[in-house]
Design a protein around this motif. Structure first.
Motif, PDB file in Angstrom:
ATOM      1  N   LEU A 246       0.837  -1.200   0.000  1.00 27.04           N
ATOM      2  CA  LEU A 246       0.000   0.000   0.000  1.00 27.04           C
ATOM      3  C   LEU A 246       0.870   1.247   0.000  1.00 27.04           C
ATOM      4  O   LEU A 246       0.581   2.223  -0.713  1.00 27.04           O
ATOM      5  N   HIS A 247       1.954   1.197   0.788  1.00 29.44           N
ATOM      6  CA  HIS A 247       2.864   2.338   0.845  1.00 29.44           C
ATOM      7  C   HIS A 247       3.535   2.572  -0.514  1.00 29.44           C
ATOM      8  O   HIS A 247       3.620   3.711  -0.983  1.00 29.44           O
ATOM      9  N   ARG A 248       3.979   1.502  -1.144  1.00 24.90           N
ATOM     10  CA  ARG A 248       4.631   1.654  -2.450  1.00 24.90           C
ATOM     11  C   ARG A 248       3.640   2.126  -3.502  1.00 24.90           C
ATOM     12  O   ARG A 248       3.985   2.936  -4.368  1.00 24.90           O
ATOM     13  N   SER A 249       2.403   1.623  -3.415  1.00 20.94           N
ATOM     14  CA  SER A 249       1.393   2.088  -4.367  1.00 20.94           C
ATOM     15  C   SER A 249       1.129   3.576  -4.177  1.00 20.94           C
ATOM     16  O   SER A 249       0.984   4.322  -5.148  1.00 20.94           O
ATOM     17  N   GLY A 250       1.078   4.005  -2.907  1.00 19.58           N
ATOM     18  CA  GLY A 250       0.891   5.427  -2.643  1.00 19.58           C
ATOM     19  C   GLY A 250       2.055   6.258  -3.143  1.00 19.58           C
ATOM     20  O   GLY A 250       1.867   7.358  -3.686  1.00 19.58           O
ATOM     21  N   GLN A 362      11.046  -8.421 -21.710  1.00 17.69           N
ATOM     22  CA  GLN A 362       9.942  -9.170 -22.278  1.00 17.69           C
ATOM     23  C   GLN A 362       8.633  -8.691 -21.672  1.00 17.69           C
ATOM     24  O   GLN A 362       8.576  -8.341 -20.496  1.00 17.69           O
ATOM     25  N   PRO A 363       7.551  -8.674 -22.454  1.00 21.08           N
ATOM     26  CA  PRO A 363       6.273  -8.223 -21.916  1.00 21.08           C
ATOM     27  C   PRO A 363       5.854  -9.074 -20.720  1.00 21.08           C
ATOM     28  O   PRO A 363       5.848 -10.297 -20.775  1.00 21.08           O
ATOM     29  N   GLY A 364       5.487  -8.413 -19.626  1.00 21.04           N
ATOM     30  CA  GLY A 364       5.032  -9.093 -18.433  1.00 21.04           C
ATOM     31  C   GLY A 364       6.126  -9.620 -17.548  1.00 21.04           C
ATOM     32  O   GLY A 364       5.859 -10.130 -16.468  1.00 21.04           O
ATOM     33  N   ALA A 365       7.383  -9.578 -17.973  1.00 21.72           N
ATOM     34  CA  ALA A 365       8.477 -10.097 -17.158  1.00 21.72           C
ATOM     35  C   ALA A 365       8.907  -9.068 -16.141  1.00 21.72           C
ATOM     36  O   ALA A 365       8.895  -7.878 -16.394  1.00 21.72           O
ATOM     37  N   ALA A 366       9.305  -9.538 -14.957  1.00 22.38           N
ATOM     38  CA  ALA A 366       9.757  -8.645 -13.904  1.00 22.38           C
ATOM     39  C   ALA A 366      11.189  -8.231 -14.168  1.00 22.38           C
ATOM     40  O   ALA A 366      12.005  -9.035 -14.598  1.00 22.38           O
ATOM     41  N   PRO A 367      11.530  -6.981 -13.929  1.00 24.81           N
ATOM     42  CA  PRO A 367      12.918  -6.555 -14.103  1.00 24.81           C
ATOM     43  C   PRO A 367      13.844  -7.320 -13.173  1.00 24.81           C
ATOM     44  O   PRO A 367      13.482  -7.667 -12.058  1.00 24.81           O
ATOM     45  N   THR A 368      15.026  -7.589 -13.658  1.00 23.76           N
ATOM     46  CA  THR A 368      15.973  -8.384 -12.864  1.00 23.76           C
ATOM     47  C   THR A 368      17.110  -7.537 -12.332  1.00 23.76           C
ATOM     48  O   THR A 368      18.030  -8.066 -11.748  1.00 23.76           O
ATOM     49  N   ALA A 369      17.079  -6.230 -12.580  1.00 22.27           N
ATOM     50  CA  ALA A 369      18.168  -5.380 -12.119  1.00 22.27           C
ATOM     51  C   ALA A 369      17.583  -4.042 -11.703  1.00 22.27           C
ATOM     52  O   ALA A 369      16.372  -3.869 -11.613  1.00 22.27           O
ATOM     53  N   THR A 370      18.466  -3.107 -11.435  1.00 25.40           N
ATOM     54  CA  THR A 370      18.028  -1.828 -10.896  1.00 25.40           C
ATOM     55  C   THR A 370      18.099  -0.731 -11.950  1.00 25.40           C
ATOM     56  O   THR A 370      18.509   0.384 -11.672  1.00 25.40           O
ATOM     57  N   ARG A 371      17.706  -1.032 -13.182  1.00 24.82           N
ATOM     58  CA  ARG A 371      17.703  -0.049 -14.261  1.00 24.82           C
ATOM     59  C   ARG A 371      16.524  -0.309 -15.191  1.00 24.82           C
ATOM     60  O   ARG A 371      16.251  -1.462 -15.534  1.00 24.82           O
ATOM     61  N   MET A 372      15.826   0.743 -15.567  1.00 27.17           N
ATOM     62  CA  MET A 372      14.712   0.634 -16.513  1.00 27.17           C
ATOM     63  C   MET A 372      14.789   1.766 -17.520  1.00 27.17           C
ATOM     64  O   MET A 372      15.234   2.866 -17.197  1.00 27.17           O
ATOM     65  N   THR A 373      14.330   1.484 -18.723  1.00 31.05           N
ATOM     66  CA  THR A 373      14.271   2.494 -19.779  1.00 31.05           C
ATOM     67  C   THR A 373      12.913   2.424 -20.449  1.00 31.05           C
ATOM     68  O   THR A 373      12.399   1.337 -20.713  1.00 31.05           O
ATOM     69  N   LEU A 395      16.050  -2.030  -3.247  1.00 30.78           N
ATOM     70  CA  LEU A 395      15.271  -3.113  -3.836  1.00 30.78           C
ATOM     71  C   LEU A 395      15.234  -2.976  -5.349  1.00 30.78           C
ATOM     72  O   LEU A 395      15.227  -1.867  -5.894  1.00 30.78           O
ATOM     73  N   ALA A 396      15.197  -4.104  -6.028  1.00 34.30           N
ATOM     74  CA  ALA A 396      15.100  -4.099  -7.482  1.00 34.30           C
ATOM     75  C   ALA A 396      13.724  -3.590  -7.902  1.00 34.30           C
ATOM     76  O   ALA A 396      12.757  -3.626  -7.143  1.00 34.30           O
ATOM     77  N   TYR A 397      13.653  -3.119  -9.118  1.00 33.89           N
ATOM     78  CA  TYR A 397      12.379  -2.655  -9.644  1.00 33.89           C
ATOM     79  C   TYR A 397      11.408  -3.812  -9.815  1.00 33.89           C
ATOM     80  O   TYR A 397      11.784  -4.944 -10.114  1.00 33.89           O
ATOM     81  N   GLU A 398      10.128  -3.497  -9.644  1.00 33.16           N
ATOM     82  CA  GLU A 398       9.056  -4.471  -9.806  1.00 33.16           C
ATOM     83  C   GLU A 398       8.279  -4.149 -11.078  1.00 33.16           C
ATOM     84  O   GLU A 398       8.409  -3.058 -11.643  1.00 33.16           O
ATOM     85  N   PRO A 399       7.451  -5.100 -11.533  1.00 39.14           N
ATOM     86  CA  PRO A 399       6.645  -4.802 -12.731  1.00 39.14           C
ATOM     87  C   PRO A 399       5.804  -3.544 -12.590  1.00 39.14           C
ATOM     88  O   PRO A 399       5.617  -2.806 -13.565  1.00 39.14           O
ATOM     89  N   ALA A 400       5.296  -3.285 -11.379  1.00 42.78           N
ATOM     90  CA  ALA A 400       4.500  -2.074 -11.186  1.00 42.78           C
ATOM     91  C   ALA A 400       5.337  -0.821 -11.406  1.00 42.78           C
ATOM     92  O   ALA A 400       4.816   0.204 -11.871  1.00 42.78           O
ATOM     93  N   ASP A 401       6.635  -0.881 -11.071  1.00 37.99           N
ATOM     94  CA  ASP A 401       7.509   0.263 -11.300  1.00 37.99           C
ATOM     95  C   ASP A 401       7.692   0.519 -12.790  1.00 37.99           C
ATOM     96  O   ASP A 401       7.728   1.677 -13.237  1.00 37.99           O
ATOM     97  N   LEU A 402       7.807  -0.553 -13.568  1.00 37.75           N
ATOM     98  CA  LEU A 402       7.943  -0.394 -15.015  1.00 37.75           C
ATOM     99  C   LEU A 402       6.672   0.185 -15.617  1.00 37.75           C
ATOM    100  O   LEU A 402       6.723   1.047 -16.500  1.00 37.75           O
TER     101      LEU A 402
END
Length: 804
Positions: A246-250, A362-373, A395-402
């Motif tokens: 809930l905190h991360r969603s907020g 890949q679509p729907g895959a969770a990131p495995t590292a701490t970088r997103m583009t 913490l590593a990025y989650e699908p919600a972060d992407l």
């Protein structure tokens, strides 16, 4: 400290012999049944029942239960008793068999101890016990009981739902297994509850264990104080609820809101990219990098090259730039781009999101590292990309972060595209406006000028400011500054129309007040045209869509008399910096702005010493110093009064005056026209009068030739004699006398003939049979420029010749 169980003081007790007679009677029993001990001792217990006959059924239930359970003599049940007040009272009782005999009784005599309590109180005890037991068995709520020194007394297995906790927490403090700052934050709340007794409700804190400090969990903490029956504080109970998701969603929602607000506040491509990076770091990352296609900065549509890759410029970097070194295979290119903002990197036009490993996500895959583009794509065009990095300890990025990054990138891309479109229109408006303005520097016999024009960089576009330097007859010059109300292309177009009108009216050599009257009529006509319905018929009559008026100041400087006449239509007054360093504003009385109509304008005339600097400007200059007009005028006066103004190059002086007016902070265009006055020496002019006698023409020619010989302009003698003969003859023939002739040697040789007639001459083509009508035609052929102007006493006809 009272350590008795809480139910002891509320339970009634009685000691029975083997026959069921009451032997002993506690004081609590006296209070419960309102019967003193001496009244009940020695009597059968069945007499206390509301219905003594129910005694048999109670015994039968006891025997049946004992046979079924094969248990001891322990016996419990419910009964209805009658108190000493005659009231019927429901109780819950428990019978405990005793092995030992009492004093004075035979050994082995059976005895029973009976505990009883009101049925309602017993039910409350059972509920409290069930609540406490179930609370400690909850797997979604962490429960901890602390003593008054904040040492753990009891916890459930889900105190903190992640690894890193010791197996037994009894007697430990939070600091023994939590990060010091996290433990202190929680204990600060608990100490406040112990001190005040006020419950703590859902206070959110981040808690991380010593063994697993990465990430941690967001816990909502509630707490209340524990007190003994005598009121003494014995501890505090705390409930820990994991609200990490809930905190991360907020947090994600807050970042999205901040990003939406930030990127929508600027129409600058660079400003939008910088605002986006500032929100993402630290909102979503420790480092945010925004790269934008080169074409966007010029307002063009981005297009990939032949290799299918798009040229990007690193536009904004916010956060820990050292993380760029851990970005994977693209780190080298990124680092080079960060070293110089003008360097570009290649980027695949597909704009696939990538991780630190450099592979496409890949679509729907969770990131495995701490970088997103994520790509910056709007209306089908790829405008750039945004990349976020997190430090290794986070913490590593989650699908919600992407998903969040893609949503932010989509909104930022729309803002960038709006900025690109605005840039294109703004550049077009600025180009149009600059094309309509005169050269930045001019030099005439009357003045040397330099100008500064700073277009604003706001959402409303450039304004309608303009200035002009118009050469007039007899070495005079007209200086103009104006400001069209409104902004954008329409204001620039209106400005162009007004500047053209001023030049046309200036060719008529009108006085400043008369020129403004004609210009006012033109603006009124433009307003009438703007109020007419359009071709589509949708706009109601009287609706104005364009600029609503303009202000203007028009000044005419004569280097022969060294006087300057000016009139203002709602425009700020010109400033004059004299050669001695004094600065004054011309006390011009401004008339109404152009477009009001029907009101007169007044002319103010001042004498200017040679070398004076006349400053004409628009209100954007004086408002730009802080918004207050009086403060702006004082600031402009101070800058003009600086030492060296009289000798400084005008272009440098103009730049010094407008310094501190960056385009991105301007509320209006800044226009400044500086003119340093010159004077025609007295020996460079010759004036002589004659009566209306044709015989005087020969004397005029002789005097003119003598002056030309003194000025070493003998080459112009023949032409000048011919021109003066024609002009003076016409003046004597059609206007009468007296006639005045003046020669002015400046950049050109000017011949003037003034007469009392107000009739303007007209050049016509004479027929072969005509005896006259060829005079002005010859004048036009022999001179570079000719014309006439009205004066207070008639008119003046003039003709100019270029000097050898």
């Amino acid at each position: 400290m009272d350590s008795r169980p809480p139910f002891v003081d509320s339970a009634a007790g009685a000691l029975l012999d083997a026959d069921g007679r009451i032997v002993r009677w506690t004081r609590e029993a006296e209070r419960l049944l309102a019967r003193p001990a001496h009244e009940v001792c020695g009597r059968p217990a069945r007499e206390l029942l509301a219905d003594p006959a129910a005694w048999a059924s109670l015994l039968a239930e006891h025997r049946a239960g004992r046979a079924a359970e094969r248990s001891s003599e322990t016996w419990s049940g419910t009964a209805l008793v009658r108190s000493g007040r005659g009231e019927e009272l429901g109780i819950v009782f428990q019978v405990l068999p005793l092995e030992d005999s009492g004093p004075g009784e035979p050994p082995g005599a059976a005895r029973y101890f009976v505990l009883a309590a009101p049925a309602g109180l017993a039910a409350q005890w059972r509920q409290d016990q069930a609540f406490t037991r179930e609370l400690f068995l909850q797997d979604r709520v962490g429960l901890a009981v602390f003593d008054d020194r904040l040492r753990l007394v009891r916890t459930n297995t889900h105190l903190l739902p992640y690894t890193g906790l010791p197996p037994d927490l009894t007697g430990r403090r939070l600091g023994d297994f939590l990060q010091a700052e996290d433990a202190e934050a929680v204990e600060r709340h608990l100490r406040e509850v112990l001190r005040t007794g006020r419950p703590l409700v859902l206070s959110s804190e981040l808690v991380r264990t010593i063994e697993s400090p990465r990430g941690g969990a967001a816990m909502a903490i509630s707490a209340f104080r524990l007190q003994a029956t005598d009121g003494q504080v014995i501890g505090v109970t705390a409930l820990f609820t994991d609200v990490t998701e809930l905190h991360r969603s907020g947090e994600r929602l807050a970042v999205l809101h901040r990003a939406t607000a930030a990127v929508g506040g600027s129409l600058s491509v660079t400003g939008t990219a910088e605002d986006l990076a500032a929100v993402l770091a630290p909102g979503l990352a420790d480092l945010a990098v925004v790269e934008v296609a080169e074409a966007v900065f010029t307002g063009e549509e981005p297009a990939p090259g032949r290799d299918g890759r798009l040229l990007l410029r690193r536009t904004a970097v916010t956060g820990d730039a050292d993380l760029l070194g851990d970005a994977g295979p693209e780190a080298d290119a990124d680092t080079e781009a960060a070293a110089a903002d003008t360097r570009a990197v290649a980027f695949d036009t597909e704009g696939s999101p990538t991780t630190a490993g450099g592979a496409a996500e890949q679509p729907g895959a969770a990131p495995t590292a701490t970088r997103m583009t994520a790509p910056l794509r709007a209306r089908g065009s790829l405008l750039g990309r945004v990349t976020v990095h997190r430090a290794a300890h986070r913490l590593a990025y989650e699908p919600a972060d992407l998903d969040l990054l893609h949503e932010i990138a989509a909104r930022a891309a729309l803002a960038l595209d709006n900025a690109r479109r605005y840039t294109r229109e703004h550049r077009a408006a600025v180009s149009l406006q600059r094309s309509l303005l005169p050269p930045a520097q001019t030099e005439t016999a009357a003045v040397t000028t330099a100008s500064v024009y700073l277009p604003t960089d706001t959402a409303s576009g450039v304004g309608g400011d303009w200035f002009d330097v118009i050469p007039l007859s007899s070495a005079r010059v007209a200086l103009v500054a104006g400001d069209v109300v409104g902004r954008g292309l329409e204001a620039s177009a209106t400005m162009g129309r007004l500047r053209t009108a001023v030049r046309t009216l200036a060719d008529l050599d009108l006085a400043p007040d008369e020129l403004l009257v004609h210009l006012d009529d033109l603006v009124c006509q433009l307003l009438v045209e703007a109020g007419k319905p359009g071709d589509d018929g949708d706009r109601p009559a009287g609706h104005r869509t364009g600029p609503l008026g303009a202000t203007c100041v028009y000044a005419v400087y004569d280097p022969v008399s060294r006087r300057c006449a000016m009139a203002s239509a709602g425009h700020p007054p010109p400033a004059v910096a004299a050669p001695d360093g004094t600065v004054e504003y011309v006390p011009v009385r401004p008339g109404p702005p152009l477009g009001v109509g029907g009101l007169p304008f007044e002319v103010t005339e001042v004498e200017l010493a040679p070398g004076s600097v006349l400053a004409l400007y628009t209100d954007g200059l004086i408002r730009g110093y802080g918004g207050d007009l009086d403060e702006g005028l004082a600031e402009l006066r101070g800058r003009l009064a600086r030492p060296g103004t009289a000798t400084a190059p005008l272009r440098e002086l103009g730049r010094e005056i407008v310094v501190g007016h960056p385009a991105h902070r301007l509320a209006d265009d800044v226009t400044l026209l500086l003119a340093r006055t010159r004077a025609v020496p007295p020996d460079a002019t010759a004036t002589f009068s004659l009566e209306a006698d044709p015989a005087a023409v020969a004397g005029v020619r002789e005097k003119a030739t003598a002056h030309l010989r003194a000025w070493k302009l003998e080459e112009l003698a023949f032409t000048t004699e011919l021109v003066l003969s024609e002009l003076v003859t016409n003046a004597i023939r059609y206007a009468g006398g007296p006639v005045q002739v003046r020669l002015i040697r400046a950049e050109r040789l000017t011949c003037e003939v003034s007469d009392p007639s107000a009739t303007q001459p007209r050049m016509r083509r004479a027929r072969l049979t005509d005896e006259g009508g060829r005079g002005l035609y010859l004048v036009a052929q022999l001179t570079g420029r000719w014309g006439s102007r009205y004066t207070r006493n008639g008119k003046t006809i003039w003709a100019e010749q270029d000097l050898p």
